[in-house]
Write a protein that holds these residues in place. Structure first.
Motif, PDB file in Angstrom:
ATOM      1  N   LEU A 133       0.873  -1.261   0.126  1.00 46.69           N
ATOM      2  CA  LEU A 133      -0.170   0.174  -0.421  1.00 46.69           C
ATOM      3  C   LEU A 133       0.651   1.210  -0.120  1.00 46.69           C
ATOM      4  CD1 LEU A 133      -2.893  -1.338   2.667  1.00 46.69           C
ATOM      5  CD2 LEU A 133      -3.324  -0.579   0.063  1.00 46.69           C
ATOM      6  N   ARG A 134       1.821   1.212   0.599  1.00 51.21           N
ATOM      7  CA  ARG A 134       3.148   2.335   1.060  1.00 51.21           C
ATOM      8  C   ARG A 134       3.095   2.908  -0.404  1.00 51.21           C
ATOM      9  NH1 ARG A 134       6.233   0.530   4.483  1.00 51.21           N
ATOM     10  NH2 ARG A 134       4.405   1.096   5.662  1.00 51.21           N
ATOM     11  N   LYS A 135       4.149   1.444  -1.032  1.00 49.14           N
ATOM     12  CA  LYS A 135       4.317   1.074  -2.425  1.00 49.14           C
ATOM     13  C   LYS A 135       4.077   1.740  -3.538  1.00 49.14           C
ATOM     14  CE  LYS A 135       6.724  -1.320  -5.903  1.00 49.14           C
ATOM     15  NZ  LYS A 135       7.687  -0.113  -6.202  1.00 49.14           N
ATOM     16  N   LYS A 136       2.183   1.763  -3.265  1.00 47.33           N
ATOM     17  CA  LYS A 136       1.116   2.468  -4.003  1.00 47.33           C
ATOM     18  C   LYS A 136       0.646   3.617  -4.206  1.00 47.33           C
ATOM     19  CE  LYS A 136       1.009  -1.155  -7.020  1.00 47.33           C
ATOM     20  NZ  LYS A 136       0.885  -0.938  -8.699  1.00 47.33           N
ATOM     21  N   ARG A 137       0.886   3.897  -2.878  1.00 45.62           N
ATOM     22  CA  ARG A 137       1.098   5.080  -2.386  1.00 45.62           C
ATOM     23  C   ARG A 137      -0.986   5.458  -1.756  1.00 45.62           C
ATOM     24  NH1 ARG A 137       4.688   8.257  -5.913  1.00 45.62           N
ATOM     25  NH2 ARG A 137       6.266   8.547  -5.433  1.00 45.62           N
ATOM     26  N   VAL A 138      -1.025   4.820  -1.614  1.00 44.58           N
ATOM     27  CA  VAL A 138      -2.953   4.186  -1.330  1.00 44.58           C
ATOM     28  C   VAL A 138      -2.742   4.501   0.781  1.00 44.58           C
ATOM     29  CG1 VAL A 138      -4.703   2.614  -0.760  1.00 44.58           C
ATOM     30  CG2 VAL A 138      -3.045   2.260  -2.555  1.00 44.58           C
ATOM     31  N   GLU A 139      -3.817   5.935   0.585  1.00 49.08           N
ATOM     32  CA  GLU A 139      -3.875   5.738   1.810  1.00 49.08           C
ATOM     33  C   GLU A 139      -5.735   5.424   2.002  1.00 49.08           C
ATOM     34  OE1 GLU A 139      -4.396  10.085   1.421  1.00 49.08           O
ATOM     35  OE2 GLU A 139      -2.083  10.588   1.181  1.00 49.08           O
ATOM     36  N   LYS A 140      -5.862   5.928   3.788  1.00 50.04           N
ATOM     37  CA  LYS A 140      -6.587   5.439   4.323  1.00 50.04           C
ATOM     38  C   LYS A 140      -8.306   5.994   3.530  1.00 50.04           C
ATOM     39  CE  LYS A 140      -8.762   5.609   9.118  1.00 50.04           C
ATOM     40  NZ  LYS A 140      -9.495   6.186   9.936  1.00 50.04           N
ATOM     41  N   PRO A 141      -9.062   4.857   3.406  1.00 47.16           N
ATOM     42  CA  PRO A 141     -10.202   4.977   2.976  1.00 47.16           C
ATOM     43  C   PRO A 141     -10.967   5.910   4.130  1.00 47.16           C
ATOM     44  CG  PRO A 141     -10.317   2.704   3.593  1.00 47.16           C
ATOM     45  CD  PRO A 141      -8.794   3.354   3.945  1.00 47.16           C
ATOM     46  N   LYS A 142     -11.624   6.868   2.379  1.00 45.56           N
ATOM     47  CA  LYS A 142     -12.888   7.449   3.292  1.00 45.56           C
ATOM     48  C   LYS A 142     -14.331   7.517   3.339  1.00 45.56           C
ATOM     49  CE  LYS A 142      -9.818  11.659   1.501  1.00 45.56           C
ATOM     50  NZ  LYS A 142      -8.465  10.550   1.650  1.00 45.56           N
ATOM     51  N   ASP A 143     -14.596   6.423   2.452  1.00 42.04           N
ATOM     52  CA  ASP A 143     -15.965   5.757   2.211  1.00 42.04           C
ATOM     53  C   ASP A 143     -15.629   4.716   1.969  1.00 42.04           C
ATOM     54  OD1 ASP A 143     -15.278   5.870  -0.419  1.00 42.04           O
ATOM     55  OD2 ASP A 143     -16.923   7.315  -0.610  1.00 42.04           O
ATOM     56  N   GLN A 144     -17.311   4.098   1.912  1.00 46.40           N
ATOM     57  CA  GLN A 144     -16.710   2.273   1.777  1.00 46.40           C
ATOM     58  C   GLN A 144     -16.758   2.278   0.470  1.00 46.40           C
ATOM     59  OE1 GLN A 144     -21.252   1.738   2.478  1.00 46.40           O
ATOM     60  NE2 GLN A 144     -21.259  -0.728   2.121  1.00 46.40           N
ATOM     61  N   LYS A 145     -16.848   2.695  -1.091  1.00 52.14           N
ATOM     62  CA  LYS A 145     -16.502   2.575  -1.728  1.00 52.14           C
ATOM     63  C   LYS A 145     -15.253   2.635  -2.085  1.00 52.14           C
ATOM     64  CE  LYS A 145     -17.076   4.471  -6.717  1.00 52.14           C
ATOM     65  NZ  LYS A 145     -18.040   5.468  -8.096  1.00 52.14           N
ATOM     66  N   GLN A 146     -14.426   3.615  -1.385  1.00 46.04           N
ATOM     67  CA  GLN A 146     -12.618   3.647  -1.732  1.00 46.04           C
ATOM     68  C   GLN A 146     -12.557   2.329  -0.605  1.00 46.04           C
ATOM     69  OE1 GLN A 146     -11.511   7.484   0.544  1.00 46.04           O
ATOM     70  NE2 GLN A 146     -11.807   8.452  -1.258  1.00 46.04           N
ATOM     71  N   ALA A 147     -13.270   1.839   0.414  1.00 38.55           N
ATOM     72  CA  ALA A 147     -12.662   0.411   0.963  1.00 38.55           C
ATOM     73  C   ALA A 147     -12.647  -0.487   0.048  1.00 38.55           C
ATOM     74  CB  ALA A 147     -13.642   0.707   2.551  1.00 38.55           C
ATOM     75  N   ALA A 148     -14.124  -0.401  -0.767  1.00 42.33           N
ATOM     76  CA  ALA A 148     -13.924  -2.061  -1.762  1.00 42.33           C
ATOM     77  C   ALA A 148     -13.520  -1.897  -2.373  1.00 42.33           C
ATOM     78  CB  ALA A 148     -15.346  -1.817  -1.885  1.00 42.33           C
ATOM     79  N   ARG A 149     -12.365  -0.665  -2.806  1.00 41.13           N
ATOM     80  CA  ARG A 149     -11.762  -0.493  -3.510  1.00 41.13           C
ATOM     81  C   ARG A 149     -10.191  -0.845  -3.644  1.00 41.13           C
ATOM     82  NH1 ARG A 149     -11.510   4.713  -5.809  1.00 41.13           N
ATOM     83  NH2 ARG A 149     -13.423   4.124  -6.975  1.00 41.13           N
ATOM     84  N   LEU A 150     -10.099  -0.660  -2.467  1.00 38.71           N
ATOM     85  CA  LEU A 150      -8.734  -1.380  -1.104  1.00 38.71           C
ATOM     86  C   LEU A 150      -8.607  -2.621  -1.365  1.00 38.71           C
ATOM     87  CD1 LEU A 150      -6.169  -0.260  -0.223  1.00 38.71           C
ATOM     88  CD2 LEU A 150      -7.527  -0.290   1.885  1.00 38.71           C
ATOM     89  N   PHE A 151      -9.752  -3.272  -0.813  1.00 36.68           N
ATOM     90  CA  PHE A 151     -10.805  -4.611  -0.506  1.00 36.68           C
ATOM     91  C   PHE A 151      -9.905  -5.140  -2.205  1.00 36.68           C
ATOM     92  CE2 PHE A 151     -12.445  -8.262  -1.117  1.00 36.68           C
ATOM     93  CZ  PHE A 151     -12.374  -9.198   0.268  1.00 36.68           C
TER      94      PHE A 151
END
Length: 182
Positions: A126-144
């Motif tokens: 996640l750090r390498k991909k520069r992904v941050e904490k998800p702000k909503d359900q849609k971002q959490a699903a994308r991260l998952f």
């Protein structure tokens, strides 16, 4: 620029050997990959002569130490772990598609990921991909889904999402999604 396929023809053992060495000089390959390359050049790849020729060249390369699926799998696994920060399942899948035998894959991946924390590996990914904490359900699903594609287990993914305080409703929806997909 248009590339043409090499004309299929009958090769001698030495000519096919030279071709195979050249292919291995460009990059490491598995036995299955090299067999596919050689068969693509032979005029009648299903003939007994062609099959014998390919097997002779493969045996010669193995005897000389130029071709070794165990070394390939170990090297490939460690590169994917260290450079791309991928999870075990992704590496296993990629090695299977390259034609490496299951027992060889199991040993190589086990050795490469021995002592590696799945959660730590996922966080580095996640750090390498520069992904941050998800702000909503849609971002959490994308991260998952992104972590699942990268080869991490659902247990590891849920551990990370829980530590990021993703709400329980979202986690249960993702859990149901992963169960129906898998």
């Amino acid at each position: 620029m248009v590339f043409s396929r090499p004309k299929r023809r009958t090769y001698s053992e030495d000519e096919m050997y030279e071709y195979a060495v050249g292919a291995l000089a460009r990059r490491m390959r598995t036995v299955a990959e090299l067999k596919r390359l050689m068969r693509a050049r032979i005029e009648e790849p299903e003939s007994e002569y062609a099959q014998t020729l390919v097997e002779l060249v493969i045996r010669r390369l193995k005897d000389q130490g130029y071709l070794n699926d165990s070394q390939y799998a170990a090297y490939y696994s460690s590169l994917r772990r260290d450079n791309l920060k991928l999870g075990r399942m992704r590496v296993i899948t990629e090695l299977k598609t390259r034609g490496v035998h299951g027992s060889v894959i199991e040993k190589a991946v086990e050795a490469a990921y021995d002592g590696v924390s799945d959660e730590k590996q996922a966080r580095e990914y996640l750090r390498k991909k520069r992904v941050e904490k998800p702000k909503d359900q849609k971002q959490a699903a994308r991260l998952f889904r992104q972590l699942a594609r990268a080869g991490f287990t659902t247990k590891t993914i849920f551990t990370i999402l829980k530590k990021w305080d993703v709400d329980d409703e979202t986690l249960s929806a993702l859990s149901e999604e992963s169960e129906t997909a898998g």
